[in-house]
Design a protein around this motif. Sequence first.
Motif, PDB file in Angstrom:
ATOM      1  N   SER A  33       1.265 -18.800  -4.643  1.00  0.00           N
ATOM      2  CA  SER A  33       2.096 -17.659  -5.498  1.00  0.00           C
ATOM      3  C   SER A  33       2.365 -16.511  -4.350  1.00  0.00           C
ATOM      4  N   ALA A  34       1.709 -16.254  -3.644  1.00  0.00           N
ATOM      5  CA  ALA A  34       2.068 -15.047  -2.750  1.00  0.00           C
ATOM      6  C   ALA A  34       2.909 -15.438  -1.487  1.00  0.00           C
ATOM      7  N   ALA A  35       3.278 -16.678  -1.399  1.00  0.00           N
ATOM      8  CA  ALA A  35       3.977 -16.905  -0.224  1.00  0.00           C
ATOM      9  C   ALA A  35       5.255 -16.256   0.133  1.00  0.00           C
ATOM     10  N   ASP A  36       5.820 -15.859  -0.911  1.00  0.00           N
ATOM     11  CA  ASP A  36       7.197 -15.082  -0.848  1.00  0.00           C
ATOM     12  C   ASP A  36       6.820 -13.759  -0.266  1.00  0.00           C
ATOM     13  N   LEU A  37       5.928 -13.109  -0.905  1.00  0.00           N
ATOM     14  CA  LEU A  37       5.461 -11.802  -0.499  1.00  0.00           C
ATOM     15  C   LEU A  37       5.016 -11.794   0.945  1.00  0.00           C
ATOM     16  N   ILE A  38       4.381 -12.637   1.286  1.00  0.00           N
ATOM     17  CA  ILE A  38       3.627 -12.575   2.683  1.00  0.00           C
ATOM     18  C   ILE A  38       4.905 -12.884   3.685  1.00  0.00           C
TER      19      ILE A  38
END
Length: 269
Positions: A33-38
């Motif tokens: 879920s956080a791959a785009d953010l990171i």
Amino acid sequence: MMDNLNDKIKGIRKSIIEMVTAGKSGHPGGSLSAADLIGVLYFEEMDITPENAGTTDRDRFVLSKGHASPLLYGVLKEKGILKEDIETFRHIDSKLQGHPNMNYVAGVDMSTGSLGQGISAAVGMAMANQLSKNSHRVYALLGDGECEEGQVWEAAMAAAHYQLDNLCAIVDFNGLQIDGDIHEVMNPTPLDEKFAAFGWHVICIDGHDLDAIRKAYQEAKETKGQPTVIVAKTIKGKGVSFMENKAAWHGVAPTQEECDAAVKEIEEA
């Protein structure tokens, strides 16, 4: 640049799936879920490189939701910092344990696992930078379920009190934790209003919109006199259709067949 970043983010997601499968345990849902953010953070915002990964003379990142270690290992691999074989994830004697250890893995800035403690450490780092006139920034990724921890709000109060405008927290707001819907387990919302009440500058975005993510990081850098939190609405298990929005994939490893299907879907997206 966009195509290259998309490829990097796909690489992160593939690594998440492959290492959790190899380890036969781990947390794929909240890592995906956080791959785009990171991905945007590491490839367009932070100044970390293989050459400076072992120093404090750079921007630093704290994975406060430490169980999402496959996400951190995945991005460090894509940056060329992680040298360990990701297929040793969670194996005995591997450096790639289920919660990241800063003593073992280059580029890991804080050992985390007990929820709430990572953001507290990030506040300390930001305060140290402020006192030593170090202009580099500190970023921390929290889970929305993690925001049920009282220690998160003690850290939030301290960050605002000391006007840590070099600190940016990101909340991966996917709405699900290990026991189900966060609103039913122990409702921490409204997160935006709570952080604002604690004195933070608040930005709410779609956590899968790369342009919105970029703009949010820029706005955080331009905000003075208070810390910034980016509340990012995300999809648990993003990128793998049979994992999306399912709490059951919070901490379960795929079978090899499921892994192959997930990797194929990520590659073809």
